[in-house]
Design a protein around this motif. Structure first.
Motif, mmCIF file in Angstrom:
data_model
loop_
_atom_site.group_PDB
_atom_site.id
_atom_site.type_symbol
_atom_site.label_atom_id
_atom_site.label_comp_id
_atom_site.label_asym_id
_atom_site.label_seq_id
_atom_site.Cartn_x
_atom_site.Cartn_y
_atom_site.Cartn_z
ATOM 1 N N SER A 229 75.197 -111.137 63.004
ATOM 2 C CA SER A 229 76.613 -111.042 62.645
ATOM 3 C C SER A 229 76.764 -110.597 61.193
ATOM 4 O O SER A 229 77.602 -109.739 60.872
ATOM 5 C CB SER A 229 77.310 -112.393 62.847
ATOM 6 O OG SER A 229 77.291 -112.786 64.202
ATOM 7 N N GLY A 230 75.927 -111.171 60.310
ATOM 8 C CA GLY A 230 75.974 -110.786 58.900
ATOM 9 C C GLY A 230 75.631 -109.322 58.709
ATOM 10 O O GLY A 230 76.257 -108.624 57.891
ATOM 11 N N LEU A 231 74.646 -108.814 59.446
ATOM 12 C CA LEU A 231 74.257 -107.407 59.347
ATOM 13 C C LEU A 231 75.400 -106.490 59.758
ATOM 14 O O LEU A 231 75.672 -105.471 59.103
ATOM 15 C CB LEU A 231 73.027 -107.138 60.218
ATOM 16 C CG LEU A 231 71.706 -107.753 59.742
ATOM 17 C CD1 LEU A 231 70.627 -107.606 60.805
ATOM 18 C CD2 LEU A 231 71.253 -107.108 58.436
ATOM 19 N N ILE A 232 76.093 -106.843 60.845
ATOM 20 C CA ILE A 232 77.197 -106.008 61.302
ATOM 21 C C ILE A 232 78.377 -106.093 60.340
ATOM 22 O O ILE A 232 79.084 -105.099 60.106
ATOM 23 C CB ILE A 232 77.619 -106.398 62.733
ATOM 24 C CG1 ILE A 232 76.495 -106.050 63.718
ATOM 25 C CG2 ILE A 232 78.905 -105.678 63.143
ATOM 26 C CD1 ILE A 232 76.802 -106.375 65.162
ATOM 27 N N VAL A 233 78.597 -107.263 59.748
ATOM 28 C CA VAL A 233 79.670 -107.398 58.756
ATOM 29 C C VAL A 233 79.399 -106.495 57.550
ATOM 30 O O VAL A 233 80.300 -105.776 57.085
ATOM 31 C CB VAL A 233 79.810 -108.868 58.300
ATOM 32 C CG1 VAL A 233 80.652 -108.964 57.029
ATOM 33 C CG2 VAL A 233 80.457 -109.701 59.401
ATOM 34 N N VAL A 234 78.165 -106.503 57.046
ATOM 35 C CA VAL A 234 77.814 -105.644 55.907
ATOM 36 C C VAL A 234 78.002 -104.180 56.281
ATOM 37 O O VAL A 234 78.566 -103.384 55.513
ATOM 38 C CB VAL A 234 76.363 -105.890 55.449
ATOM 39 C CG1 VAL A 234 75.947 -104.865 54.393
ATOM 40 C CG2 VAL A 234 76.224 -107.300 54.892
ATOM 41 N N ARG A 235 77.548 -103.809 57.468
ATOM 42 C CA ARG A 235 77.716 -102.424 57.935
ATOM 43 C C ARG A 235 79.187 -102.049 58.043
ATOM 44 O O ARG A 235 79.596 -100.947 57.648
ATOM 45 C CB ARG A 235 77.020 -102.272 59.289
ATOM 46 C CG ARG A 235 77.198 -100.911 59.936
ATOM 47 C CD ARG A 235 78.328 -100.920 60.934
ATOM 48 N NE ARG A 235 78.492 -99.642 61.603
ATOM 49 C CZ ARG A 235 79.545 -99.325 62.320
ATOM 50 N NH1 ARG A 235 80.549 -100.183 62.443
ATOM 51 N NH2 ARG A 235 79.639 -98.149 62.902
ATOM 52 N N SER A 236 80.016 -102.945 58.569
ATOM 53 C CA SER A 236 81.437 -102.660 58.731
ATOM 54 C C SER A 236 82.147 -102.555 57.382
ATOM 55 O O SER A 236 83.047 -101.729 57.204
ATOM 56 C CB SER A 236 82.104 -103.741 59.601
ATOM 57 O OG SER A 236 81.544 -103.749 60.898
ATOM 58 N N ILE A 237 81.725 -103.389 56.421
ATOM 59 C CA ILE A 237 82.297 -103.309 55.070
ATOM 60 C C ILE A 237 81.957 -101.947 54.456
ATOM 61 O O ILE A 237 82.809 -101.303 53.815
ATOM 62 C CB ILE A 237 81.768 -104.450 54.187
ATOM 63 C CG1 ILE A 237 82.357 -105.793 54.649
ATOM 64 C CG2 ILE A 237 82.112 -104.211 52.721
ATOM 65 C CD1 ILE A 237 81.781 -107.000 53.946
ATOM 66 N N PHE A 238 80.719 -101.490 54.653
ATOM 67 C CA PHE A 238 80.325 -100.176 54.144
ATOM 68 C C PHE A 238 81.182 -99.069 54.748
ATOM 69 O O PHE A 238 81.703 -98.207 54.028
ATOM 70 C CB PHE A 238 78.845 -99.910 54.445
ATOM 71 C CG PHE A 238 78.481 -98.448 54.396
ATOM 72 C CD1 PHE A 238 78.452 -97.769 53.186
ATOM 73 C CD2 PHE A 238 78.192 -97.756 55.562
ATOM 74 C CE1 PHE A 238 78.140 -96.415 53.138
ATOM 75 C CE2 PHE A 238 77.877 -96.402 55.530
ATOM 76 C CZ PHE A 238 77.855 -95.731 54.313
ATOM 77 N N ARG A 239 81.347 -99.091 56.100
ATOM 78 C CA ARG A 239 82.125 -98.025 56.736
ATOM 79 C C ARG A 239 83.589 -98.090 56.315
ATOM 80 O O ARG A 239 84.242 -97.065 56.135
ATOM 81 C CB ARG A 239 82.007 -98.119 58.261
ATOM 82 C CG ARG A 239 80.626 -97.899 58.837
ATOM 83 C CD ARG A 239 79.883 -96.696 58.255
ATOM 84 N NE ARG A 239 80.524 -95.439 58.489
ATOM 85 C CZ ARG A 239 80.107 -94.493 59.365
ATOM 86 N NH1 ARG A 239 79.044 -94.726 60.113
ATOM 87 N NH2 ARG A 239 80.722 -93.338 59.462
#
Length: 295
Positions: A229-239
């Motif tokens: 979940s943390g990995l996807i959150v970081v990715r979504s913040i980047f996008r």
């Protein structure tokens, strides 16, 4: 395969750089292998809720057309692997609209498919551990609410990228706004989801159920949920930051950021979910309930 009608060559460069063919093909292979591994695990583990996950890695085929304000889905290759194939294809011609649109849509919209299986994992772990009373929401509503939000985010991001590709200057502006909204919804959903995991985890630690005592490995699956979940959150913040910054921003103009904060993070999600596949715990609890001795 038809993608948003047949796309010809633009009279301008579609990228501010020449996409790396090597990096693109590398992630085609990585996500393709990841999807294959999860497909092989899905069947013996009877983890049918991982079907969206496999689709998000390797893909399925359907179509999508955009006509002004109407989007019609009819045949497009979906999945991270297909998206990075689009980037590798673009290396040979940065004005070709077909591979550009392929990578634009699929890399962005594959994450919600991976997220759908992550959402469904929590509900199944709650039931398997006989810990419904510890849940923030009932497992039934947990799955329904998060997957519904996820589907909305998926469709919104597809529509937004379709409008960017076909709607001229106004379409690009409106499509970008829609994509930003979809990413915002995805981030909000994950924030609430992580809170749900924390609440459930804490309650089960304080008041273990008989099933959680029998299966002491359950705790590692909770930490797996935190991690992916943390990995996807970081990715979504980047996008989200990339779209907010616009085409003139450093995030958009530097290809390395895409591979560091999107491709690598999403592939890490695929790896974590394979190494600590929740289907292993679910199968163990099923065997326990049926009185089959665990090896």
């Amino acid at each position: 395969m038809t993608i948003l009608n047949e796309r010809g060559e633009a009279d301008f460069d579609l990228y501010p750089y020449r996409p790396s063919g090597t990096a693109g093909y590398a992630f085609v292979v990585l996500f393709g292998l990841g999807g294959f591994v999860h497909l092989c695990m899905l069947i013996p583990l009877r983890a049918w809720f991982f079907i969206p996950f496999v689709m998000g890695c390797a893909g399925v085929s359907y179509k999508i057309y955009y006509h002004h304000t109407k989007v019609t889905f009819t045949d497009i290759l979906q999945g991270e692997a297909a998206g990075y194939y689009g980037r590798a294809w673009s290396h040979s011609n940065i004005r070709n609209g077909s591979p550009y649109l392929l990578q634009l849509m699929l890399i962005l919209a594959s994450a919600p498919l991976l997220a759908a299986s992550i959402y469904m994992t929590l509900g199944r772990l709650i039931r398997a551990l006989d810990a419904t009373d510890h849940a923030f929401l009932s497992p039934r509503w947990t799955t329904k609410i998060y997957v519904t939000i996820d589907i909305g985010s998926f469709v919104t991001q597809l529509m937004g990228t379709a409008m960017q590709a076909n709607g001229g200057a106004d379409g690009v502006k409106q499509g970008t706004t829609i994509v930003i909204a979809g990413l915002g919804v995805q981030l909000g959903a994950f924030a609430i989801f992580i809170l749900s995991v924390i609440i459930f985890h804490r309650r089960l630690v304080l008041e273990p159920t008989e099933m959680s005592i029998m299966h002491k490995t359950w705790n590692r699956y909770m930490w797996m949920l935190y991690t992916v979940s943390g990995l996807i959150v970081v990715r979504s913040i980047f996008r989200l930051a990339e779209f907010l910054e616009g085409n003139d921003g450093k995030l958009y103009k530097t290809e390395a950021f895409l591979y560091v904060f999107d491709a690598s993070l999403m592939f890490a999600v695929v790896v974590f979910m394979a190494v600590l596949h929740p289907g292993l715990l679910l199968r163990a609890t099923r065997k326990r309930e049926m009185g089959i001795p665990l090896l």
